[in-house]
Every structure is written in C-alpha cells, then in structure tokens.
Design an enzyme around this catalytic site. Sequence first.
Site, PDB file in Angstrom:
ATOM      1  N   CYS A 115      33.831  45.186  27.982  1.00  0.00           N
ATOM      2  CA  CYS A 115      33.770  46.508  28.606  1.00  0.00           C
ATOM      3  C   CYS A 115      33.691  47.636  27.585  1.00  0.00           C
ATOM      4  CB  CYS A 115      34.959  46.715  29.533  1.00  0.00           C
ATOM      5  SG  CYS A 115      35.016  45.489  30.837  1.00  0.00           S
ATOM      6  N   HIS A 258      35.628  54.191  30.834  1.00  0.00           N
ATOM      7  CA  HIS A 258      35.234  52.916  31.445  1.00  0.00           C
ATOM      8  C   HIS A 258      35.872  52.849  32.836  1.00  0.00           C
ATOM      9  CE1 HIS A 258      34.763  48.786  32.379  1.00  0.00           C
ATOM     10  NE2 HIS A 258      36.009  48.455  32.124  1.00  0.00           N
ATOM     11  N   ASN A 288      33.992  47.750  38.870  1.00  0.00           N
ATOM     12  CA  ASN A 288      33.947  47.624  37.413  1.00  0.00           C
ATOM     13  C   ASN A 288      32.685  46.839  37.024  1.00  0.00           C
ATOM     14  OD1 ASN A 288      34.292  46.865  34.755  1.00  0.00           O
ATOM     15  ND2 ASN A 288      36.448  46.343  34.963  1.00  0.00           N
TER      16      ASN A 288
HETATM   17  O1  UT7 Z   1      37.393  46.066  32.512  1.00  0.00           O
HETATM   18  C1  UT7 Z   1      38.380  45.532  31.683  1.00  0.00           C
HETATM   19  C2  UT7 Z   1      39.630  46.271  31.817  1.00  0.00           C
HETATM   20  N1  UT7 Z   1      40.302  45.867  33.010  1.00  0.00           N
HETATM   21  C3  UT7 Z   1      41.286  46.601  33.500  1.00  0.00           C
HETATM   22  O2  UT7 Z   1      41.551  47.661  32.972  1.00  0.00           O
HETATM   23  C4  UT7 Z   1      42.091  46.067  34.655  1.00  0.00           C
HETATM   24  C5  UT7 Z   1      43.530  46.491  34.497  1.00  0.00           C
HETATM   25  N2  UT7 Z   1      44.391  46.001  35.571  1.00  0.00           N
HETATM   26  C6  UT7 Z   1      44.366  46.514  36.822  1.00  0.00           C
HETATM   27  O3  UT7 Z   1      43.550  47.382  37.102  1.00  0.00           O
HETATM   28  C7  UT7 Z   1      45.388  46.045  37.810  1.00  0.00           C
HETATM   29  O4  UT7 Z   1      46.388  45.292  37.150  1.00  0.00           O
HETATM   30  C8  UT7 Z   1      44.780  45.191  38.969  1.00  0.00           C
HETATM   31  C9  UT7 Z   1      43.958  46.058  39.889  1.00  0.00           C
HETATM   32  C10 UT7 Z   1      43.944  44.068  38.406  1.00  0.00           C
HETATM   33  C11 UT7 Z   1      45.899  44.565  39.808  1.00  0.00           C
HETATM   34  O5  UT7 Z   1      46.738  45.589  40.331  1.00  0.00           O
HETATM   35  P1  UT7 Z   1      48.326  45.450  40.203  1.00  0.00           P
HETATM   36  O6  UT7 Z   1      48.900  46.622  40.861  1.00  0.00           O
HETATM   37  O7  UT7 Z   1      48.649  45.226  38.738  1.00  0.00           O
HETATM   38  O8  UT7 Z   1      48.616  44.168  41.058  1.00  0.00           O
HETATM   39  P2  UT7 Z   1      49.353  42.814  40.631  1.00  0.00           P
HETATM   40  O9  UT7 Z   1      48.459  41.964  39.809  1.00  0.00           O
HETATM   41  O10 UT7 Z   1      50.703  43.137  40.100  1.00  0.00           O
HETATM   42  O11 UT7 Z   1      49.552  42.129  42.034  1.00  0.00           O
HETATM   43  C12 UT7 Z   1      50.435  42.677  43.024  1.00  0.00           C
HETATM   44  C13 UT7 Z   1      50.393  41.807  44.253  1.00  0.00           C
HETATM   45  C14 UT7 Z   1      50.567  40.327  43.957  1.00  0.00           C
HETATM   46  O12 UT7 Z   1      51.311  39.769  45.037  1.00  0.00           O
HETATM   47  P3  UT7 Z   1      52.849  39.384  44.845  1.00  0.00           P
HETATM   48  O13 UT7 Z   1      52.883  38.392  43.720  1.00  0.00           O
HETATM   49  O14 UT7 Z   1      53.544  40.678  44.500  1.00  0.00           O
HETATM   50  O15 UT7 Z   1      53.228  38.827  46.172  1.00  0.00           O
HETATM   51  C15 UT7 Z   1      49.173  39.788  44.015  1.00  0.00           C
HETATM   52  O16 UT7 Z   1      49.104  38.427  44.380  1.00  0.00           O
HETATM   53  O17 UT7 Z   1      49.108  41.946  44.867  1.00  0.00           O
HETATM   54  C16 UT7 Z   1      48.551  40.656  45.083  1.00  0.00           C
HETATM   55  N3  UT7 Z   1      47.096  40.746  44.970  1.00  0.00           N
HETATM   56  C17 UT7 Z   1      46.293  41.039  46.003  1.00  0.00           C
HETATM   57  N4  UT7 Z   1      46.549  41.259  47.293  1.00  0.00           N
HETATM   58  C18 UT7 Z   1      45.506  41.524  48.102  1.00  0.00           C
HETATM   59  C19 UT7 Z   1      46.348  40.614  43.835  1.00  0.00           C
HETATM   60  N5  UT7 Z   1      45.056  40.794  44.150  1.00  0.00           N
HETATM   61  C20 UT7 Z   1      44.995  41.057  45.485  1.00  0.00           C
HETATM   62  C21 UT7 Z   1      43.949  41.333  46.364  1.00  0.00           C
HETATM   63  N6  UT7 Z   1      44.241  41.560  47.661  1.00  0.00           N
HETATM   64  N7  UT7 Z   1      42.649  41.376  45.961  1.00  0.00           N
END
Ligand code: UT7
Length: 337
Positions: A115, A258, A288
Amino acid sequence: MSAAVGIALTGSGAATPARVVTNGELSLWLDTSDAWICSRTGIAARRIAMAEDSLESLSSQAARQALERAGWRPDQVDLILLATSSPDDLFGSAPAVQAALGADNAVAFDLTAACSGFLFALITAAQYIRSGTYRRVLVVGADLLSRWVDWQDRRTCVLFGDGAGAVAMEAAPESWEGLLAMVMRTDGHRRSCLTMAHQATSQVLHDQLQVGSGGFQPIAMDGQEVYKFAVQQVPLVLTQALKQAGLTAEHLDWLLLHQANERILASVAQRLDIPAAKVLSNLKNYGNTSAATIPLMLHEAVAAQWIRPGHLIASSGFGAGLSWGAALLRWGRPEAA
Ligand code: UT7
C-alpha cells in the site's frame, strides 16, 4: 546528465472495474453487515474485477488518461513505474502498459511496496527527474487484491477493492518544486502483520532432488496491529515531511492518505490539527485498493477541480512490509499556477 531540475505533476488518470459490490451483497455469503463494515471502516462498496478484467488493462487506461491530461505524446515518455503487488505476470506488468500506450521509448518496470507502493514509486520517479536522467515519467499504482483475498474471511475480504490510478511527472524549471519533501520507512521485523506469502511444498523430481513448488497464500492481516501502527507512525512521517520543507499543517490545502480506514484518516487529521474539510476520502465507494488508493483519490479530486494548480498536498502511504512514507506535493505546472 544535466544540472538538478524541478519537478511538476501535470496529469492524472484512473480506472476501476465496472462491477460494484456493496456491503449488502457481501452479507449474502458472509457473516457480516453493512452496519459493521460502515462503522468500522467507512466502506460502503468496492469495485471488483471480473475474469475478463486485468491489472494491465486498468493500468493502461489510467496511464493513458494521465498522459493525455499532461499533453504528452506516448513516444515522449521516458519511464513507466508500475507500483503493484498483484501483477498479471509475476515477471512484471509494466511492459504490457508500455506496449498498450505505444510508449516505445520508455523503460518500464514494476515496483512492489504494497500500500506504500505508489508513494514510493512517486518518490523514486522524482529521483530520475532530479538527476536529469529522465524528463517524463508515468507513475501508476494498481492492484486487484480481490484475486488474492480469501472470500470466506470476513476480517479481510470486506476491506479491499480493485483499481488503478496514474500520475504524469515531468521536469520543470528548478524553481518549481512539485515534491517538496519525502520520507520513506520500512520495519521488516513486523512483516508478519500483513502478508500474501508464497508457501513452498516439496516436489520430488528424483530420489536425490526435491524442489520447492507451491503457490501464494491469501492475504492475512493482524488488523488491530496494523491499525495501531498506522495511527502512530503516519502523523510522525507527515510531521517530519512538513519540517523538511519548513512548513506547518496550516499551509496544507489537502491531506491525501492511503485509503484503508475512515477512522485512520480522522485520527491522523486530528493529530495534525487538519480540519475534516481538507481530508480527501473516497473509501466509501472503492474500499482499500492498495497501491491505487492515492492516485485514484488524487485523480478524482483533480478532475472535480478540488485540487487546483499550486495546491499543497500532504500524502502518506502505509501498509505491508511494514512500510510507510510521506510526501509533500504541489500540484500542477508553473504556468498554470
Ligand atoms: O492497507 C494496508 C493497511 N491496512 C490497514 O490500515 C488496516 C488497519 N486495520 C483496520 O482498519 C481495522 O483493524 C479493521 C477494519 C481491519 C478491523 O476493525 P477492528 O475494529 O480492529 O475490528 P477487530 O478486528 O477488533 O474485530 C472486532 C470484532 C471481532 O469479533 P469479536 O472477536 O469481538 O467477537 C471480529 O470477529 O468484529 C468481528 N469482525 C466482523 N464482524 C462483522 C471482523 N470482521 C468483521 C466483519 N463483519 N467483516
């Protein structure tokens, strides 16, 4: 080699696949929802490549548009840099762009930095121009990560979309500085946070020879780690770039990051005290698109005349590597400013 020269950013272009996939459509087979994706990322839809689409064709469309907007002929292009992690051909997709444009005098090669790729390519292109080696460079950022995600993994597949964007960069009078400052960083110790790695399996050729074959694994990301890294490091490199140029955030017309997550855009802007009206975002429509996000957004803003000649833009790319960087850009050519 001639004496050092200035740099001008004189054209932009973009191309995306026609097929729109909304959050609602994803929830037809994934345990996800429009509410979760919108609130956690700001993404509402993305463009996804069909089997007949190709990275080379989208890249060529974006590059042709940038070239035309810059007012160049194809035979005037000296270099084509294609930033991508998802080429149609692992030997490189830039030569296909060169052939499609008829830019027969240009050397063309791929550059891979996930990225951060477009920003790194833009900075690399500037070095060739500054040194007097080349005068006209097309910098393309393109990725079709839809081909590399696990479509059953809701943590990653909802984030990415496909697209290509391009910028035309050319030599200008020494007084015109289209790239005022630059910072590039890598932390290979944290490379496992975001990978699309080759996995070798042994293939026995005869009883004394087993070679490594295999294929690539789908994208795997520790989202929370990458999020923390981005909100910590991006403000630091942007501040460093501003300092290099002897400027402050108040001088900026636009913040062009980005496009990975709306919350990252807001957090970085807040840390730098940049008003929301100056933060460019099209995540909602494209998600993204990896190396394509910055030039896609740039083109949209230039075409809409939000970004005008002479405007000062702070840009930052970040992602796998881990890699990240920042650049201060001044849009346009001297006579138009
Ligand atoms: O391009 C390269 C650079 N990339 C980035 O900068 C990405 C950086 N990271 C992020 O943007 C965020 O961490 C994400 C958008 C990827 C994830 O958001 P988050 O708020 O960090 O969510 P999380 O991974 O902590 O997940 C929270 C909950 C989990 O459930 P539990 O374990 O709390 O029950 C996940 O299983 O959300 C769940 N979850 C979803 N639920 C519904 C994860 N993905 C999904 C989904 N739909 N698509």
